[in-house]
Design an enzyme around this catalytic site. Structure first.
Site, PDB file in Angstrom:
ATOM      1  N   GLU A 135       0.855  -1.200   0.000  1.00 48.10           N
ATOM      2  CA  GLU A 135       0.000   0.000   0.000  1.00 48.10           C
ATOM      3  C   GLU A 135       0.886   1.244   0.000  1.00 48.10           C
ATOM      4  O   GLU A 135       2.061   1.170   0.382  1.00 48.10           O
ATOM      5  CB  GLU A 135      -0.909  -0.028   1.241  1.00 48.10           C
ATOM      6  CG  GLU A 135      -1.795  -1.264   1.217  1.00 48.10           C
ATOM      7  CD  GLU A 135      -2.848  -1.284   2.311  1.00 48.10           C
ATOM      8  OE1 GLU A 135      -2.795  -0.440   3.224  1.00 48.10           O
ATOM      9  OE2 GLU A 135      -3.738  -2.159   2.202  1.00 48.10           O
ATOM     10  N   ILE A 165       1.939  -2.413  -8.132  1.00 49.44           N
ATOM     11  CA  ILE A 165       1.435  -3.746  -8.464  1.00 49.44           C
ATOM     12  C   ILE A 165       1.884  -4.177  -9.865  1.00 49.44           C
ATOM     13  O   ILE A 165       1.458  -3.605 -10.878  1.00 49.44           O
ATOM     14  CB  ILE A 165      -0.109  -3.806  -8.318  1.00 49.44           C
ATOM     15  CG1 ILE A 165      -0.509  -3.338  -6.910  1.00 49.44           C
ATOM     16  CG2 ILE A 165      -0.634  -5.204  -8.608  1.00 49.44           C
ATOM     17  CD1 ILE A 165       0.197  -4.040  -5.749  1.00 49.44           C
ATOM     18  N   GLU A 253       7.867 -17.174  -4.091  1.00 48.02           N
ATOM     19  CA  GLU A 253       8.039 -15.879  -4.756  1.00 48.02           C
ATOM     20  C   GLU A 253       9.515 -15.463  -4.707  1.00 48.02           C
ATOM     21  O   GLU A 253      10.084 -14.979  -5.688  1.00 48.02           O
ATOM     22  CB  GLU A 253       7.160 -14.836  -4.050  1.00 48.02           C
ATOM     23  CG  GLU A 253       7.261 -13.452  -4.651  1.00 48.02           C
ATOM     24  CD  GLU A 253       6.188 -12.489  -4.119  1.00 48.02           C
ATOM     25  OE1 GLU A 253       5.184 -12.956  -3.530  1.00 48.02           O
ATOM     26  OE2 GLU A 253       6.370 -11.272  -4.294  1.00 48.02           O
ATOM     27  N   ARG A 254      10.135 -15.676  -3.559  1.00 46.10           N
ATOM     28  CA  ARG A 254      11.556 -15.292  -3.414  1.00 46.10           C
ATOM     29  C   ARG A 254      12.461 -16.197  -4.235  1.00 46.10           C
ATOM     30  O   ARG A 254      13.493 -15.755  -4.743  1.00 46.10           O
ATOM     31  CB  ARG A 254      11.924 -15.276  -1.930  1.00 46.10           C
ATOM     32  CG  ARG A 254      11.241 -14.091  -1.261  1.00 46.10           C
ATOM     33  CD  ARG A 254      11.176 -14.107   0.229  1.00 46.10           C
ATOM     34  NE  ARG A 254      10.321 -12.977   0.646  1.00 46.10           N
ATOM     35  CZ  ARG A 254       9.678 -12.884   1.785  1.00 46.10           C
ATOM     36  NH1 ARG A 254       9.774 -13.847   2.680  1.00 46.10           N
ATOM     37  NH2 ARG A 254       8.932 -11.827   2.057  1.00 46.10           N
ATOM     38  N   GLY A 351      32.103   2.993 -22.118  1.00 49.92           N
ATOM     39  CA  GLY A 351      30.979   3.890 -22.413  1.00 49.92           C
ATOM     40  C   GLY A 351      29.799   3.189 -23.056  1.00 49.92           C
ATOM     41  O   GLY A 351      28.641   3.527 -22.794  1.00 49.92           O
ATOM     42  N   THR A 376      12.066  -6.426   1.062  1.00 48.53           N
ATOM     43  CA  THR A 376      13.400  -5.842   0.796  1.00 48.53           C
ATOM     44  C   THR A 376      14.489  -6.757   1.368  1.00 48.53           C
ATOM     45  O   THR A 376      14.225  -7.601   2.237  1.00 48.53           O
ATOM     46  CB  THR A 376      13.535  -4.454   1.460  1.00 48.53           C
ATOM     47  OG1 THR A 376      13.442  -4.629   2.886  1.00 48.53           O
ATOM     48  CG2 THR A 376      12.465  -3.485   0.979  1.00 48.53           C
ATOM     49  N   GLU A 378      16.689  -5.994   3.391  1.00 44.03           N
ATOM     50  CA  GLU A 378      16.829  -5.776   4.844  1.00 44.03           C
ATOM     51  C   GLU A 378      15.837  -6.685   5.598  1.00 44.03           C
ATOM     52  O   GLU A 378      16.186  -7.310   6.599  1.00 44.03           O
ATOM     53  CB  GLU A 378      16.557  -4.301   5.199  1.00 44.03           C
ATOM     54  CG  GLU A 378      17.608  -3.321   4.697  1.00 44.03           C
ATOM     55  CD  GLU A 378      17.512  -3.066   3.188  1.00 44.03           C
ATOM     56  OE1 GLU A 378      16.406  -3.116   2.634  1.00 44.03           O
ATOM     57  OE2 GLU A 378      18.569  -2.829   2.564  1.00 44.03           O
TER      58      GLU A 378
HETATM   59  C1  LIG Z   1       8.868  -2.748  -9.751  1.00 45.04           C
HETATM   60  C2  LIG Z   1       8.154  -3.166  -8.497  1.00 45.04           C
HETATM   61  C3  LIG Z   1       7.217  -4.186  -8.553  1.00 45.04           C
HETATM   62  C4  LIG Z   1       6.511  -4.551  -7.406  1.00 45.04           C
HETATM   63  N1  LIG Z   1       5.523  -5.497  -7.505  1.00 45.04           N
HETATM   64  C5  LIG Z   1       4.692  -5.704  -6.446  1.00 45.04           C
HETATM   65  C6  LIG Z   1       3.536  -6.524  -6.583  1.00 45.04           C
HETATM   66  O1  LIG Z   1       3.274  -7.112  -7.644  1.00 45.04           O
HETATM   67  N2  LIG Z   1       2.713  -6.655  -5.512  1.00 45.04           N
HETATM   68  C7  LIG Z   1       2.957  -6.028  -4.321  1.00 45.04           C
HETATM   69  O2  LIG Z   1       2.164  -6.182  -3.402  1.00 45.04           O
HETATM   70  N3  LIG Z   1       4.050  -5.237  -4.168  1.00 45.04           N
HETATM   71  C8  LIG Z   1       4.912  -5.054  -5.197  1.00 45.04           C
HETATM   72  N4  LIG Z   1       6.010  -4.235  -5.063  1.00 45.04           N
HETATM   73  C9  LIG Z   1       6.228  -3.550  -3.802  1.00 45.04           C
HETATM   74  C10 LIG Z   1       7.427  -4.053  -2.999  1.00 45.04           C
HETATM   75  O3  LIG Z   1       7.202  -5.360  -2.545  1.00 45.04           O
HETATM   76  C11 LIG Z   1       7.689  -3.035  -1.891  1.00 45.04           C
HETATM   77  O4  LIG Z   1       8.197  -1.856  -2.508  1.00 45.04           O
HETATM   78  C12 LIG Z   1       8.638  -3.537  -0.839  1.00 45.04           C
HETATM   79  O5  LIG Z   1       8.070  -4.587  -0.101  1.00 45.04           O
HETATM   80  C13 LIG Z   1       9.065  -2.417   0.132  1.00 45.04           C
HETATM   81  O6  LIG Z   1       7.980  -1.719   0.617  1.00 45.04           O
HETATM   82  P1  LIG Z   1       8.008  -0.122   0.553  1.00 45.04           P
HETATM   83  O7  LIG Z   1       8.340   0.269  -0.831  1.00 45.04           O
HETATM   84  O8  LIG Z   1       6.757   0.380   1.130  1.00 45.04           O
HETATM   85  O9  LIG Z   1       9.244   0.296   1.462  1.00 45.04           O
HETATM   86  P2  LIG Z   1       9.195   0.604   3.021  1.00 45.04           P
HETATM   87  O10 LIG Z   1       8.508  -0.505   3.713  1.00 45.04           O
HETATM   88  O11 LIG Z   1       8.714   1.983   3.223  1.00 45.04           O
HETATM   89  O12 LIG Z   1      10.748   0.526   3.379  1.00 45.04           O
HETATM   90  C14 LIG Z   1      11.641   1.646   3.158  1.00 45.04           C
HETATM   91  C15 LIG Z   1      13.053   1.211   3.622  1.00 45.04           C
HETATM   92  O13 LIG Z   1      13.031   0.907   5.016  1.00 45.04           O
HETATM   93  C16 LIG Z   1      13.575  -0.364   5.221  1.00 45.04           C
HETATM   94  N5  LIG Z   1      12.906  -1.032   6.341  1.00 45.04           N
HETATM   95  C17 LIG Z   1      11.584  -1.075   6.586  1.00 45.04           C
HETATM   96  N6  LIG Z   1      11.351  -1.808   7.679  1.00 45.04           N
HETATM   97  C18 LIG Z   1      12.556  -2.227   8.142  1.00 45.04           C
HETATM   98  C19 LIG Z   1      12.979  -3.032   9.232  1.00 45.04           C
HETATM   99  N7  LIG Z   1      12.116  -3.576  10.097  1.00 45.04           N
HETATM  100  N8  LIG Z   1      14.309  -3.251   9.380  1.00 45.04           N
HETATM  101  C20 LIG Z   1      15.195  -2.723   8.529  1.00 45.04           C
HETATM  102  N9  LIG Z   1      14.853  -1.963   7.472  1.00 45.04           N
HETATM  103  C21 LIG Z   1      13.559  -1.726   7.275  1.00 45.04           C
HETATM  104  C22 LIG Z   1      13.307  -1.126   3.925  1.00 45.04           C
HETATM  105  O14 LIG Z   1      14.177  -2.236   3.778  1.00 45.04           O
HETATM  106  C23 LIG Z   1      13.562  -0.039   2.895  1.00 45.04           C
HETATM  107  O15 LIG Z   1      14.937   0.055   2.652  1.00 45.04           O
HETATM  108  C24 LIG Z   1       6.772  -3.895  -6.179  1.00 45.04           C
HETATM  109  C25 LIG Z   1       7.743  -2.892  -6.125  1.00 45.04           C
HETATM  110  C26 LIG Z   1       8.415  -2.501  -7.261  1.00 45.04           C
HETATM  111  C27 LIG Z   1       9.396  -1.384  -7.164  1.00 45.04           C
END
Ligand SMILES: Cc1cc2nc3c(=O)[nH]c(=O)nc-3n(C[C@H](O)[C@H](O)[C@H](O)COP(=O)(O)OP(=O)(O)OC[C@H]3O[C@@H](n4cnc5c(N)ncnc54)[C@H](O)[C@@H]3O)c2cc1C
Length: 388
Positions: A135, A165, A253-254, A351, A376, A378
């Site tokens: 979200e 998504i 998935e991973r 280049g 992520t 992390e």
């Molecule tokens: C191209 C693309 C395709 C995607 N496809 C999908 C999809 O099909 N379906 C879907 O549901 N999602 C999808 N995602 C979303 C993706 O799974 C999320 O972007 C990801 O899980 C991180 O969530 P966020 O972007 O809200 O980052 P945030 O949760 O806001 O995190 C920001 C930073 O804080 C760090 N962080 C947060 N919590 C902790 C913690 N506890 N400890 C250490 N570090 C932390 C994170 O590692 C990150 O570096 C996609 C994203 C992209 C870019």
């Protein structure tokens, strides 16, 4: 010193049928998808019809039982297709999500009726699948989602929004993570299968997001405002199962991401060896500079280690034994190695490596997100640390 070639490594799980499938998949990606790549990049998504073409070639839902229109194979067959897509240089079709994730949920938790209703269309490519967990307010803390599903007679009324998504612009079928009980964290989460369409009241698609890589695949925002979803579309035996279902499916998935990471490393290495043997500087091939040789030797070693690690994960998964921590380890370690190896390879192109005519530039831009999505890196380390 004898100039013996390194012996060719063959994945232990791979058999003749996987090689035949790889040939079929390679031909499809090279002959049918790649000629459209620039157009798909410009429009920000592949044509919907390309999924049907993939379906006609038997490349979708290979691990889905044949009675539901699938290939009746295993995850190894899916892995072959994901690898060949990377090797061919296509990143437009969201097959990892479509075949590697969505169908897995339906096979694992769908009722007979749900499977018969949706799997044949996904396998033929008539339907494109997506999964909505993330979200706008956050993706890492999955339990904090706020998209709400409220029971109303035989339906749920869904309100909220999702972002990032994959396949979001084209998707016909969305597995949506919702809160059916907002007073609970994990125990309040459920998965609903939503049939999307531009005429579904209360549903709208937002922007197709502009990304630094994977530009030919659609990543979109989705909005729900009192969208009606039949209660019969709930996945699993009752409400409150969503978090457990996601935790059970996320290792696959991973693994999908890990498989593509290794294929990308192998491709980068192959392209770079060929390029540095052709390109000359100071009167000799770039390959003959000691630095090039050392860098490529290191990349080859990392790539081989990555391949054997992912093969071990595939073997565990085929045996039903891929645990959360091992899948998380693979996801963060392999995608970190992917980014390092691809960066080092790009450097050896000079280049030209920075220009989009060279596939190494695409590999570089496409690699970066691997450390972000599906949890992520992390968060992956947190999962591993919890198991120690
Ligand atoms: C191209 C693309 C395709 C995607 N496809 C999908 C999809 O099909 N379906 C879907 O549901 N999602 C999808 N995602 C979303 C993706 O799974 C999320 O972007 C990801 O899980 C991180 O969530 P966020 O972007 O809200 O980052 P945030 O949760 O806001 O995190 C920001 C930073 O804080 C760090 N962080 C947060 N919590 C902790 C913690 N506890 N400890 C250490 N570090 C932390 C994170 O590692 C990150 O570096 C996609 C994203 C992209 C870019």
């Amino acid at each position: 010193m004898a100039q013996a070639k390194a012996p060719v490594y063959r994945s232990p799980w791979r058999q003749q049928e996987h090689d035949d499938l790889a040939d079929l998949a390679r031909t499809f990606f090279v002959k049918e998808v790649l000629p459209e790549a620039d157009r798909f990049t410009a429009q920000g998504h592949p044509d919907h019809e390309m999924y049907q073409r993939a379906g006609k070639h038997g490349l979708l839902g290979l691990s889905v039982p044949a009675e539901y229109g699938g290939g009746g194979g295993t995850f190894a067959h899916e892995a072959v297709v994901f690898e060949e897509q990377v090797r061919a240089g296509d990143a437009s079709l969201g097959l990892g999500v479509h075949s590697g994730i969505i169908m897995g949920y339906l096979v694992a938790y769908g009722t007979q009726e749900q499977k018969q209703r949706w799997l044949p269309g996904l396998c033929s490519g008539e339907l494109v699948g997506a999964i909505g967990m993330t979200e706008p307010a956050g993706g890492s803390d999955l339990q904090a989602i706020t998209t709400r599903a409220v029971r109303d007679g035989d339906d749920y009324l869904v309100s909220g929004s999702k972002t990032f998504i994959t396949n979001g612009f084209l998707a016909d079928l969305l597995i949506l993570a919702v809160k059916t009980d907002p007073t609970q964290k994990a125990a309040g989460m459920s998965l609903l299968v939503c049939e999307l369409g531009d005429d579904v009241p209360g549903f709208s698609r937002g922007r197709v997001l502009h990304k630094i890589g994977l530009q030919a695949n659609d990543t979109a925002e989705l909005f729900f405002d009192q969208m009606r979803v039949p209660a019969a579309n709930l996945l699993g035996p009752g409400e409150g199962q969503g978090f457990i279902q996601m935790m059970q499916q996320l290792p696959q998935e991973r693994l999908v991401i890990s498989v593509s990471a290794v294929a990308a490393m192998e491709r980068a290495l192959e392209l770079t060896i060929a390029y540095t043997k052709e390109r000359t500087a100071f009167g000799k091939p770039v390959f003959d500079q000691q630095n090039t040789r050392f860098v490529l030797a290191e990349c080859a070693a990392h790539t081989r280690a990555a391949r054997t690690f992912v093969d071990d994960c595939i073997a565990r998964h085929l045996a039903g034994e891929l645990d959360v921590a091992t899948a998380a380890m693979a996801k963060f370690w392999l995608t970190d190695r992917q980014c390092e190896v691809v960066d080092k390879c790009l450097q050896l192109f000079g280049g030209y490596g920075y220009t989009t005519e060279y596939p190494i530039a695409r590999l570089y831009a496409d690699a970066r997100v691997q450390k972000i999505y599906a949890g992520t890196n992390e968060i992956m380390k947190e999962l591993v640390a919890r198991s120690l």
